[in-house]
Design an enzyme around this catalytic site. Sequence first.
Site, PDB file in Angstrom:
ATOM      1  N   LYS A 173       0.815  -1.221   0.000  1.00 26.13           N
ATOM      2  CA  LYS A 173       0.000   0.000   0.000  1.00 26.13           C
ATOM      3  C   LYS A 173       0.847   1.269   0.000  1.00 26.13           C
ATOM      4  O   LYS A 173       2.024   1.247   0.292  1.00 26.13           O
ATOM      5  CB  LYS A 173      -0.997  -0.046   1.163  1.00 26.13           C
ATOM      6  CG  LYS A 173      -2.142  -0.999   0.803  1.00 26.13           C
ATOM      7  CD  LYS A 173      -3.274  -0.996   1.782  1.00 26.13           C
ATOM      8  CE  LYS A 173      -4.371  -1.944   1.254  1.00 26.13           C
ATOM      9  NZ  LYS A 173      -5.328  -2.317   2.288  1.00 26.13           N
ATOM     10  N   ARG A 218      -3.414 -10.249   4.890  1.00 30.18           N
ATOM     11  CA  ARG A 218      -3.844 -10.247   3.482  1.00 30.18           C
ATOM     12  C   ARG A 218      -2.703  -9.694   2.643  1.00 30.18           C
ATOM     13  O   ARG A 218      -2.364  -8.518   2.764  1.00 30.18           O
ATOM     14  CB  ARG A 218      -5.109  -9.388   3.349  1.00 30.18           C
ATOM     15  CG  ARG A 218      -5.701  -9.364   1.952  1.00 30.18           C
ATOM     16  CD  ARG A 218      -6.930  -8.460   1.908  1.00 30.18           C
ATOM     17  NE  ARG A 218      -7.513  -8.453   0.579  1.00 30.18           N
ATOM     18  CZ  ARG A 218      -7.087  -7.692  -0.418  1.00 30.18           C
ATOM     19  NH1 ARG A 218      -6.075  -6.865  -0.243  1.00 30.18           N
ATOM     20  NH2 ARG A 218      -7.662  -7.757  -1.592  1.00 30.18           N
TER      21      ARG A 218
HETATM   22  N1  HH2 Z   1      -7.349  -3.918   0.849  1.00 32.68           N
HETATM   23  C1  HH2 Z   1      -7.671  -3.954  -0.464  1.00 32.68           C
HETATM   24  C2  HH2 Z   1      -8.757  -4.717  -0.910  1.00 32.68           C
HETATM   25  N2  HH2 Z   1      -9.482  -5.447  -0.051  1.00 32.68           N
HETATM   26  N3  HH2 Z   1      -9.892  -6.200   2.164  1.00 32.68           N
HETATM   27  C3  HH2 Z   1      -9.588  -6.178   3.462  1.00 32.68           C
HETATM   28  N4  HH2 Z   1     -10.307  -6.898   4.330  1.00 32.68           N
HETATM   29  N5  HH2 Z   1      -8.554  -5.430   3.953  1.00 32.68           N
HETATM   30  C4  HH2 Z   1      -7.778  -4.669   3.135  1.00 32.68           C
HETATM   31  O1  HH2 Z   1      -6.860  -3.992   3.643  1.00 32.68           O
HETATM   32  C5  HH2 Z   1      -8.077  -4.656   1.736  1.00 32.68           C
HETATM   33  C6  HH2 Z   1      -9.165  -5.450   1.277  1.00 32.68           C
HETATM   34  C7  HH2 Z   1      -6.851  -3.187  -1.440  1.00 32.68           C
HETATM   35  O2  HH2 Z   1      -5.828  -3.975  -1.979  1.00 32.68           O
HETATM   36  P1  HH2 Z   1      -5.876  -4.705  -3.399  1.00 32.68           P
HETATM   37  O3  HH2 Z   1      -6.940  -5.755  -3.406  1.00 32.68           O
HETATM   38  O4  HH2 Z   1      -4.540  -5.187  -3.779  1.00 32.68           O
HETATM   39  O5  HH2 Z   1      -6.224  -3.557  -4.421  1.00 32.68           O
HETATM   40  P2  HH2 Z   1      -7.526  -3.190  -5.216  1.00 32.68           P
HETATM   41  O6  HH2 Z   1      -8.598  -2.898  -4.223  1.00 32.68           O
HETATM   42  O7  HH2 Z   1      -7.118  -1.991  -6.024  1.00 32.68           O
HETATM   43  O8  HH2 Z   1      -7.913  -4.356  -6.057  1.00 32.68           O
END
Ligand code: HH2
Length: 269
Positions: A212, A247
């Site tokens: 992040k 995660r």
């Molecule tokens: N962060 C993201 C997405 N989902 N779910 C939980 N529970 N906690 C988190 O910190 C979280 C999440 C963001 O990361 P990423 O999936 O890599 O990116 P994007 O939302 O752009 O797909």
Amino acid sequence: MQAQPKVMGIVNLTPDSFSDGGRFSDVSRAVERCLELVAHGADVLDLGAESTRPGAAPVSIDEELRRLLPVLRALDVQGCPVPVSVDTTKAEVARRALDHGASWVNDVSALDDPDMAPTCAEAGCTVVLMHRRGSPVTMQADTHYADLIGEVCSFLKARAERAIQAGVDPGQLVVDPGVGFGKASEDNARLIAAVPRFAALGYPVLIGASRKRFIGDLTGVRAADQRVFGSVGAALEAARRGAAVLRVHDVAATVQALRVQGAILRAGA
Ligand code: HH2
């Protein structure tokens, strides 16, 4: 001594995720990635079909299902050996994913959709409740909190109560302070430092710090997919403070680091 946390491997089936957008939007590549993460030691897979990054455009139910269901079907055929989580805020998407073999719902809106809690209760699935402020479009507009940790705790407690009232088994709940979701950059380290406060709510705590922006701010590394070392540092510190689920995008690196950390912690106990 607390157990080693579970590692949740991220597979984004999106064209626009912040660190891996477009890499796994093809079904066979997505399935390959899922099985690779399992081989690297993932304890659970988190499939996302809508980006939550700041400014991301919303995706329709149909489009989310179009991205998600073929991958769930293929994983079912392959006999995926670990639980599959679906990262969605929509009850209808969750319901269809649960019908296709998912057993966790990771809801970054923590039950904003009024049908989400009953859907999860009926399925008896694990439910991740995450704190965020606003939607992906608005969440970075106001990141000031009078009492960051207190506000996040009150929110998670209220959403856990909402889930339980709808019939979700409290033993199936996981809470998450939402690193990067409507938080000032420097507050994300405070959230990770405060894992014991969130754990005191009585539910396992999930931390999603992987790649992040705050890691980029702390290290000067601009490219999200180059933030592996910082992400592993965040994961280890979350684990040491009692996080139950991490995660992450970089499963192999995280699992390797956790194994060494676990051995050292056990040796010193
Ligand atoms: N962060 C993201 C997405 N989902 N779910 C939980 N529970 N906690 C988190 O910190 C979280 C999440 C963001 O990361 P990423 O999936 O890599 O990116 P994007 O939302 O752009 O797909």
